[in-house]
Design a protein around this motif. Structure first.
Motif, PDB file in Angstrom:
ATOM      1  N   TRP A  18      -8.239  -2.140  -2.618  1.00  0.00           N
ATOM      2  CA  TRP A  18      -7.271  -1.235  -1.978  1.00  0.00           C
ATOM      3  C   TRP A  18      -7.443  -1.307  -0.458  1.00  0.00           C
ATOM      4  CZ3 TRP A  18      -2.993  -0.493  -4.060  1.00  0.00           C
ATOM      5  CH2 TRP A  18      -2.094   0.453  -3.547  1.00  0.00           C
ATOM      6  N   HIS A  61       4.607  -1.211  -6.154  1.00  0.00           N
ATOM      7  CA  HIS A  61       3.852   0.033  -6.379  1.00  0.00           C
ATOM      8  C   HIS A  61       4.535   1.144  -5.612  1.00  0.00           C
ATOM      9  CE1 HIS A  61       0.277   2.636  -6.694  1.00  0.00           C
ATOM     10  NE2 HIS A  61       0.438   2.886  -5.413  1.00  0.00           N
ATOM     11  N   ILE A  87      -5.388  11.991  -4.763  1.00  0.00           N
ATOM     12  CA  ILE A  87      -5.115  11.687  -3.345  1.00  0.00           C
ATOM     13  C   ILE A  87      -4.851  12.945  -2.523  1.00  0.00           C
ATOM     14  CG2 ILE A  87      -4.165   9.389  -3.838  1.00  0.00           C
ATOM     15  CD1 ILE A  87      -1.613  10.582  -2.410  1.00  0.00           C
ATOM     16  N   GLU A 135       0.823  -1.217   0.000  1.00  0.00           N
ATOM     17  CA  GLU A 135       0.000   0.000   0.000  1.00  0.00           C
ATOM     18  C   GLU A 135       0.853   1.262   0.000  1.00  0.00           C
ATOM     19  OE1 GLU A 135      -3.108   0.168   2.936  1.00  0.00           O
ATOM     20  OE2 GLU A 135      -3.750   2.157   2.292  1.00  0.00           O
ATOM     21  N   ASN A 136       1.918   1.279   0.784  1.00  0.00           N
ATOM     22  CA  ASN A 136       2.798   2.459   0.833  1.00  0.00           C
ATOM     23  C   ASN A 136       4.286   2.122   0.838  1.00  0.00           C
ATOM     24  OD1 ASN A 136       0.952   4.818   1.067  1.00  0.00           O
ATOM     25  ND2 ASN A 136       0.267   3.752   2.914  1.00  0.00           N
ATOM     26  N   ASN A 190       2.854   6.044 -12.297  1.00  0.00           N
ATOM     27  CA  ASN A 190       1.536   6.163 -11.667  1.00  0.00           C
ATOM     28  C   ASN A 190       0.974   7.557 -11.925  1.00  0.00           C
ATOM     29  OD1 ASN A 190      -0.456   4.975  -9.973  1.00  0.00           O
ATOM     30  ND2 ASN A 190       0.338   6.029  -8.160  1.00  0.00           N
ATOM     31  N   GLU A 191      -0.266   7.624 -12.390  1.00  0.00           N
ATOM     32  CA  GLU A 191      -1.030   8.877 -12.441  1.00  0.00           C
ATOM     33  C   GLU A 191      -0.354  10.017 -13.207  1.00  0.00           C
ATOM     34  OE1 GLU A 191      -2.174   9.838  -8.420  1.00  0.00           O
ATOM     35  OE2 GLU A 191      -3.356   8.020  -8.216  1.00  0.00           O
ATOM     36  N   TRP A 216       6.083   8.638  -9.598  1.00  0.00           N
ATOM     37  CA  TRP A 216       4.808   9.279  -9.244  1.00  0.00           C
ATOM     38  C   TRP A 216       5.128  10.666  -8.724  1.00  0.00           C
ATOM     39  CZ3 TRP A 216       1.414   7.666  -4.416  1.00  0.00           C
ATOM     40  CH2 TRP A 216       0.105   8.142  -4.587  1.00  0.00           C
ATOM     41  N   GLN A 262      -7.293   1.982 -11.584  1.00  0.00           N
ATOM     42  CA  GLN A 262      -7.329   1.920 -10.108  1.00  0.00           C
ATOM     43  C   GLN A 262      -8.725   1.552  -9.597  1.00  0.00           C
ATOM     44  OE1 GLN A 262      -5.749   5.522  -8.352  1.00  0.00           O
ATOM     45  NE2 GLN A 262      -3.717   5.240  -9.260  1.00  0.00           N
ATOM     46  N   HIS A 306     -11.141   3.547  -7.925  1.00  0.00           N
ATOM     47  CA  HIS A 306     -11.672   4.087  -6.670  1.00  0.00           C
ATOM     48  C   HIS A 306     -13.080   4.567  -7.010  1.00  0.00           C
ATOM     49  CE1 HIS A 306      -7.968   3.621  -4.515  1.00  0.00           C
ATOM     50  NE2 HIS A 306      -7.308   4.193  -5.505  1.00  0.00           N
ATOM     51  N   GLU A 322      -6.850  -0.993  -7.645  1.00  0.00           N
ATOM     52  CA  GLU A 322      -7.043  -0.347  -6.325  1.00  0.00           C
ATOM     53  C   GLU A 322      -8.525  -0.235  -5.981  1.00  0.00           C
ATOM     54  OE1 GLU A 322      -4.794   3.309  -5.967  1.00  0.00           O
ATOM     55  OE2 GLU A 322      -3.077   2.486  -7.037  1.00  0.00           O
ATOM     56  N   TRP A 349      -7.895   3.497   3.600  1.00  0.00           N
ATOM     57  CA  TRP A 349      -7.346   4.859   3.553  1.00  0.00           C
ATOM     58  C   TRP A 349      -8.443   5.914   3.490  1.00  0.00           C
ATOM     59  CZ3 TRP A 349      -6.467   8.094  -1.152  1.00  0.00           C
ATOM     60  CH2 TRP A 349      -7.234   7.678  -2.243  1.00  0.00           C
ATOM     61  N   LYS A 398       6.733   3.069  -2.099  1.00  0.00           N
ATOM     62  CA  LYS A 398       6.731   4.410  -2.698  1.00  0.00           C
ATOM     63  C   LYS A 398       8.069   5.099  -2.413  1.00  0.00           C
ATOM     64  CE  LYS A 398       1.742   4.625  -2.396  1.00  0.00           C
ATOM     65  NZ  LYS A 398       0.560   5.079  -1.642  1.00  0.00           N
ATOM     66  N   GLN A 412       3.790  11.448  -2.720  1.00  0.00           N
ATOM     67  CA  GLN A 412       4.557  10.630  -1.781  1.00  0.00           C
ATOM     68  C   GLN A 412       6.010  10.450  -2.236  1.00  0.00           C
ATOM     69  OE1 GLN A 412       0.977   7.764  -1.274  1.00  0.00           O
ATOM     70  NE2 GLN A 412       2.012   7.701   0.709  1.00  0.00           N
TER      71      GLN A 412
HETATM   72  C1  XIL Z   1      -2.841   5.802  -0.681  1.00  0.00           C
HETATM   73  C2  XIL Z   1      -2.647   4.933   0.560  1.00  0.00           C
HETATM   74  O1  XIL Z   1      -3.686   3.997   0.628  1.00  0.00           O
HETATM   75  C3  XIL Z   1      -2.657   5.826   1.797  1.00  0.00           C
HETATM   76  O2  XIL Z   1      -2.329   5.062   2.944  1.00  0.00           O
HETATM   77  C4  XIL Z   1      -1.658   6.975   1.647  1.00  0.00           C
HETATM   78  O3  XIL Z   1      -1.746   7.835   2.762  1.00  0.00           O
HETATM   79  C5  XIL Z   1      -1.940   7.744   0.371  1.00  0.00           C
HETATM   80  O4  XIL Z   1      -1.900   6.848  -0.732  1.00  0.00           O
HETATM   81  N1  XIL Z   1      -3.695   6.047  -5.724  1.00  0.00           N
HETATM   82  C6  XIL Z   1      -2.568   5.286  -5.525  1.00  0.00           C
HETATM   83  C7  XIL Z   1      -2.252   4.777  -4.170  1.00  0.00           C
HETATM   84  O5  XIL Z   1      -1.891   4.937  -6.500  1.00  0.00           O
HETATM   85  O6  XIL Z   1      -0.877   4.687  -3.938  1.00  0.00           O
HETATM   86  C8  XIL Z   1      -2.889   5.616  -3.082  1.00  0.00           C
HETATM   87  O7  XIL Z   1      -2.666   4.987  -1.832  1.00  0.00           O
HETATM   88  C9  XIL Z   1      -4.372   5.788  -3.363  1.00  0.00           C
HETATM   89  C10 XIL Z   1      -4.597   6.493  -4.679  1.00  0.00           C
END
Ligand code: XIL
Length: 372
Positions: free
Chosen positions: A335, A108, A289, A71-72, A160-161, A112, A243, A245, A274, A343, A75, A115
């Motif tokens: 995710w 992952h 984010i 998840e993190n 990423n993104e 990016w 992703q 979301h 995700e 998150w 990064k 982060q």
């Molecule tokens: C999020 C994590 O879940 C959180 O814990 C962190 O604080 C912020 O990032 N897109 C992505 C992920 O590619 O890396 C992100 O993850 C969510 C959005």
């Protein structure tokens, strides 16, 4: 003394949570078995899960997932917070956890705009970097990170993104510094990242990953253009991650199908990387984010029966689309594992705060069984 007692209470709570979780889990089938002929099923794992501090969540992951994403822990900010110094502990635990539990590990992410440590885009005097210096930093990072886990990571989210909603490239420091404002250099940072990732681990799959591909056709078309550019240069790209979301109203079936079919037509694997469904219905709808967090997604009705019913329906709808396009989809990753550690807070996942499978879990299960 006090600390000792606190530790005992915490350990007891952890044990009880673990026991509850395994009791709740015993009778339900494993998602990875239900979907085994269709795609891999996984989840994002956080530090607590991979370091043994959330056994309830670990039990769910071990039972249901055959792939996992950090998840993190992988990064830039987590791995390489200071120039030239790396902190590998949590990332190493993530890979070891995946190997112990036969989950294909996904890295992952390498490049990016979020982060990342402050020092990354500046020189020692605080001035902006030149294209050459930033490319050199990127190369060094990719060779170091991908090289360390060579042969052990199934695939990397290399970039990423990188796209805006309208399909143009986001004006991140990567684009501004390496692209130098020149049209013919705009894809250079992406191309270089993919080339170096391939050089560092020739067996690893390489992905582009982004949000909103299912809600903006222009953005999805931008991802297709990016894929085609890399292919035209002979650069390896294996897949694109949507992703996903989502929310109770979004995405539309049509938008999701548009994204899956256009990306597949470009000749790459499609992955849902995700997946979660925000239960809150008002406020910001996007997936940037910088604007989503537990506070911005607070939802007083998260646990209400009506919300849980709608959540289950949205999951069922999404999975029916994914199953319809299963020949193009290789992986579906949630995710997170359970609501308590999501998150975005609220109630966006298949397992509740007590690690129990929710109505949404059973909706996904029956979507899968219908198609077995
Ligand atoms: C999020 C994590 O879940 C959180 O814990 C962190 O604080 C912020 O990032 N897109 C992505 C992920 O590619 O890396 C992100 O993850 C969510 C959005």
């Amino acid at each position: 003394m006090r600390t000792g007692r606190t530790t005992t209470v915490v350990s007891l709570a952890v044990l009880v949570a673990g026991a509850l979780a395994s009791a709740a889990e015993k009778d339900v089938p494993a998602l990875k078995d239900v979907f085994k002929d269709h795609f891999l099923i996984g989840g994002a794992l956080n530090r607590r899960v991979v370091t043994g501090h959330d056994p309830g969540a670990a039990a769910i992951a071990e039972k249901h997932f055959n792939t996992a994403t950090a998840e993190n822990a992988m990064k830039w900010q987590s791995l390489n917070p200071w120039p030239g110094r790396y902190a590998w502990d949590v990332a190493d635990s993530f890979v070891a956890f995946c190997e112990r539990n036969e989950m294909a590990p996904i890295g992952h992410c390498l490049v990016w705009h979020s982060q990342v440590p402050r020092w990354l885009f500046r020189d020692e005097s605080g001035n902006a970097l030149t294209r050459e210096v930033l490319l050199a930093r990127m190369k060094d990072h990719i060779m170091t990170v991908v090289g360390r886990y060579k042969g052990r990571i199934k695939g990397w989210d290399v970039v990423n993104e990188a796209l805006n909603e309208n399909g143009t490239l986001r004006a991140s420091p990567w684009l501004r510094i390496i692209g130098e404002g020149a049209e013919d250099k705009k894809y250079d940072f992406i191309e270089s990242a993919f080339r170096w990732a391939h050089e560092a681990d020739p067996e690893a799959e390489l992905y582009y990953n982004d949000y909103g591909l299912e809600s903006s056709k222009a953005k999805c078309d931008g991802a297709v253009a990016l894929v085609k550019h890399l292919q035209s240069k002979g650069v390896r790209i294996d897949g694109v991650g949507i992703q996903l979301h989502a929310s109770l109203e979004h995405p539309s079936v049509e938008g999701l199908e548009y994204a899956i079919t256009s990306l597949a037509a470009a000749g790459v694997k499609v992955m849902i990387t995700e997946l979660d469904i925000r239960t809150q219905t008002r406020g910001y709808r996007g997936a940037d984010i910088g604007r989503i967090n537990r506070r911005s997604t607070q939802d007083a009705n998260a646990d209400a029966a009506e919300t849980q019913r709608r959540l289950a329906q949205k999951y069922a709808e999404i999975f029916s689309v994914l199953l319809k396009h299963r020949k193009d989809i290789t992986r579906v990753t949630f995710w997170g594992i359970y609501d308590g550690a999501s998150w975005i807070g609220g109630s966006p996942l298949l397992f509740d705060r007590d690690y129990r499978p929710k109505e949404a879990f059973f909706a996904v299960l029956s979507a899968g069984r219908k198609d077995q």
